[in-house]
Motif scaffolding. Sequence first.
Motif, PDB file in Angstrom:
ATOM      1  N   LEU A  91       0.828  -1.210   0.000  1.00 55.14           N
ATOM      2  CA  LEU A  91       0.000   0.000   0.000  1.00 55.14           C
ATOM      3  C   LEU A  91       0.864   1.263   0.000  1.00 55.14           C
ATOM      4  CD1 LEU A  91      -3.030   0.148  -0.102  1.00 55.14           C
ATOM      5  CD2 LEU A  91      -3.078   0.451   2.376  1.00 55.14           C
ATOM      6  N   SER A  92       2.062   1.142   0.550  1.00 58.73           N
ATOM      7  CA  SER A  92       2.940   2.317   0.639  1.00 58.73           C
ATOM      8  C   SER A  92       3.315   2.860  -0.743  1.00 58.73           C
ATOM      9  CB  SER A  92       4.203   1.976   1.425  1.00 58.73           C
ATOM     10  OG  SER A  92       4.899   0.949   0.765  1.00 58.73           O
ATOM     11  N   LYS A  93       3.229   2.033  -1.759  1.00 57.69           N
ATOM     12  CA  LYS A  93       3.490   2.464  -3.138  1.00 57.69           C
ATOM     13  C   LYS A  93       2.546   3.583  -3.594  1.00 57.69           C
ATOM     14  CE  LYS A  93       5.346  -0.726  -6.596  1.00 57.69           C
ATOM     15  NZ  LYS A  93       6.525  -0.048  -6.784  1.00 57.69           N
ATOM     16  N   PHE A  94       1.361   3.600  -2.981  1.00 54.96           N
ATOM     17  CA  PHE A  94       0.328   4.561  -3.389  1.00 54.96           C
ATOM     18  C   PHE A  94       0.290   5.793  -2.490  1.00 54.96           C
ATOM     19  CE2 PHE A  94      -1.101   0.335  -4.658  1.00 54.96           C
ATOM     20  CZ  PHE A  94      -1.377   0.533  -6.007  1.00 54.96           C
ATOM     21  N   LYS A  95       1.170   5.823  -1.513  1.00 49.98           N
ATOM     22  CA  LYS A  95       1.092   6.898  -0.530  1.00 49.98           C
ATOM     23  C   LYS A  95       1.854   8.143  -1.006  1.00 49.98           C
ATOM     24  CE  LYS A  95       1.895   7.782   4.349  1.00 49.98           C
ATOM     25  NZ  LYS A  95       3.049   8.681   4.466  1.00 49.98           N
ATOM     26  N   PRO A  96       1.119   9.254  -1.195  1.00 48.03           N
ATOM     27  CA  PRO A  96       1.816  10.480  -1.584  1.00 48.03           C
ATOM     28  C   PRO A  96       2.557  11.079  -0.396  1.00 48.03           C
ATOM     29  CG  PRO A  96      -0.542  10.890  -1.351  1.00 48.03           C
ATOM     30  CD  PRO A  96      -0.332   9.433  -1.050  1.00 48.03           C
ATOM     31  N   MET A 127     -11.856   4.245 -10.617  1.00 47.69           N
ATOM     32  CA  MET A 127     -12.616   3.237  -9.868  1.00 47.69           C
ATOM     33  C   MET A 127     -11.676   2.446  -8.966  1.00 47.69           C
ATOM     34  SD  MET A 127     -15.643   1.942 -12.377  1.00 47.69           S
ATOM     35  CE  MET A 127     -14.736   1.550 -13.843  1.00 47.69           C
ATOM     36  N   MET A 128     -10.524   2.070  -9.503  1.00 50.98           N
ATOM     37  CA  MET A 128      -9.546   1.340  -8.689  1.00 50.98           C
ATOM     38  C   MET A 128      -8.989   2.248  -7.610  1.00 50.98           C
ATOM     39  SD  MET A 128      -7.452  -1.073 -11.259  1.00 50.98           S
ATOM     40  CE  MET A 128      -7.152   0.030 -12.612  1.00 50.98           C
ATOM     41  N   GLU A 129      -8.830   3.500  -7.985  1.00 58.35           N
ATOM     42  CA  GLU A 129      -8.268   4.469  -7.054  1.00 58.35           C
ATOM     43  C   GLU A 129      -9.136   4.603  -5.791  1.00 58.35           C
ATOM     44  OE1 GLU A 129      -6.002   8.428  -8.176  1.00 58.35           O
ATOM     45  OE2 GLU A 129      -8.152   8.791  -8.088  1.00 58.35           O
ATOM     46  N   LYS A 130     -10.444   4.540  -5.978  1.00 58.38           N
ATOM     47  CA  LYS A 130     -11.365   4.651  -4.853  1.00 58.38           C
ATOM     48  C   LYS A 130     -11.119   3.540  -3.827  1.00 58.38           C
ATOM     49  CE  LYS A 130     -15.494   7.107  -6.080  1.00 58.38           C
ATOM     50  NZ  LYS A 130     -16.686   7.015  -6.915  1.00 58.38           N
ATOM     51  N   LYS A 146      -8.418   2.121   1.557  1.00 61.45           N
ATOM     52  CA  LYS A 146      -7.438   1.362   2.340  1.00 61.45           C
ATOM     53  C   LYS A 146      -6.340   2.283   2.871  1.00 61.45           C
ATOM     54  CE  LYS A 146      -8.165  -2.959  -0.006  1.00 61.45           C
ATOM     55  NZ  LYS A 146      -7.632  -4.028  -0.842  1.00 61.45           N
ATOM     56  N   LEU A 147      -5.962   3.208   2.014  1.00 64.16           N
ATOM     57  CA  LEU A 147      -4.868   4.119   2.345  1.00 64.16           C
ATOM     58  C   LEU A 147      -5.198   4.974   3.574  1.00 64.16           C
ATOM     59  CD1 LEU A 147      -2.179   4.463   0.780  1.00 64.16           C
ATOM     60  CD2 LEU A 147      -3.195   6.391  -0.398  1.00 64.16           C
ATOM     61  N   ILE A 148      -6.413   5.539   3.596  1.00 68.78           N
ATOM     62  CA  ILE A 148      -6.738   6.414   4.729  1.00 68.78           C
ATOM     63  C   ILE A 148      -6.956   5.618   6.021  1.00 68.78           C
ATOM     64  CG2 ILE A 148      -7.531   8.511   3.556  1.00 68.78           C
ATOM     65  CD1 ILE A 148     -10.377   7.500   3.772  1.00 68.78           C
ATOM     66  N   LYS A 149      -7.273   4.335   5.870  1.00 64.26           N
ATOM     67  CA  LYS A 149      -7.388   3.480   7.046  1.00 64.26           C
ATOM     68  C   LYS A 149      -6.005   3.217   7.632  1.00 64.26           C
ATOM     69  CE  LYS A 149     -11.380   0.660   6.888  1.00 64.26           C
ATOM     70  NZ  LYS A 149     -11.955  -0.508   6.219  1.00 64.26           N
ATOM     71  N   PRO A 176      -3.898   7.187   8.905  1.00 63.09           N
ATOM     72  CA  PRO A 176      -4.926   8.156   9.314  1.00 63.09           C
ATOM     73  C   PRO A 176      -4.404   9.594   9.332  1.00 63.09           C
ATOM     74  CG  PRO A 176      -4.338   6.676  11.135  1.00 63.09           C
ATOM     75  CD  PRO A 176      -3.594   6.195   9.955  1.00 63.09           C
ATOM     76  N   ASN A 177      -3.096   9.751   9.289  1.00 60.13           N
ATOM     77  CA  ASN A 177      -2.552  11.112   9.301  1.00 60.13           C
ATOM     78  C   ASN A 177      -2.565  11.793   7.940  1.00 60.13           C
ATOM     79  OD1 ASN A 177      -2.072  11.185  12.012  1.00 60.13           O
ATOM     80  ND2 ASN A 177       0.027  10.403  11.822  1.00 60.13           N
ATOM     81  N   LEU A 178      -2.841  11.010   6.899  1.00 65.73           N
ATOM     82  CA  LEU A 178      -2.900  11.618   5.557  1.00 65.73           C
ATOM     83  C   LEU A 178      -4.023  12.653   5.526  1.00 65.73           C
ATOM     84  CD1 LEU A 178      -2.693   8.904   2.743  1.00 65.73           C
ATOM     85  CD2 LEU A 178      -1.198  10.877   3.088  1.00 65.73           C
ATOM     86  N   HIS A 179      -3.701  13.844   5.095  1.00 59.36           N
ATOM     87  CA  HIS A 179      -4.747  14.877   5.019  1.00 59.36           C
ATOM     88  C   HIS A 179      -4.404  15.909   3.953  1.00 59.36           C
ATOM     89  CE1 HIS A 179      -1.657  16.654   7.584  1.00 59.36           C
ATOM     90  NE2 HIS A 179      -2.109  17.797   7.149  1.00 59.36           N
TER      91      HIS A 179
END
Length: 171
Positions: free
Chosen positions: A2-7, A152-155, A160-163, A166-169
Amino acid sequence: MLSKFKPTWMIESIFSITPQFLLENHINCVLTDLDNTLIPWNSKKGSEELRSWLHETHKYGVKVIVVSNNSHRRIHKAVKDYQLPIVPRAMKPLTIGIRHAIKEFGLKKQNTVMVGDQLLTDVVAANSCQVRSILVKPLVNNDAWNTTINRMMEKVIWNKLIKKYPNLHWE
Ligand SMILES: [Mg+2]
């Protein structure tokens, strides 16, 4: 995985990224997506907002390079008034375009950021290159047909990413 998708950061719009923010983070080069990041995907030209953002950014010595999956023709038409260097057919989420830009323009990864509106292409490509990234909101609410599928995939990934982070904002 999942970290691959984390900005690294999430900022409403590329036009809200200030030279001060870039310099504080030791960034002297912005690689930017074109469609829905710099200009709406269905628009042929940039805006006055783009012109003044570029003016301000360049004033502080920050380079701006367009790294887009779109064709040379489309990108050239869209940004020819701004004299921006371009890397067409970047093939994000692959690293080809970003690596090309780094080599061609003699950039340092640690001083570079990739800005884009898609987790699945812009952010993944940046992370795969160990380049920091800024996710922005798309300039318009609709997309080209091929992007609709990504959205659609991004959603799913987004939830999952925000779960997990949780600090992503949005800044
Ligand atoms: Mg885009």
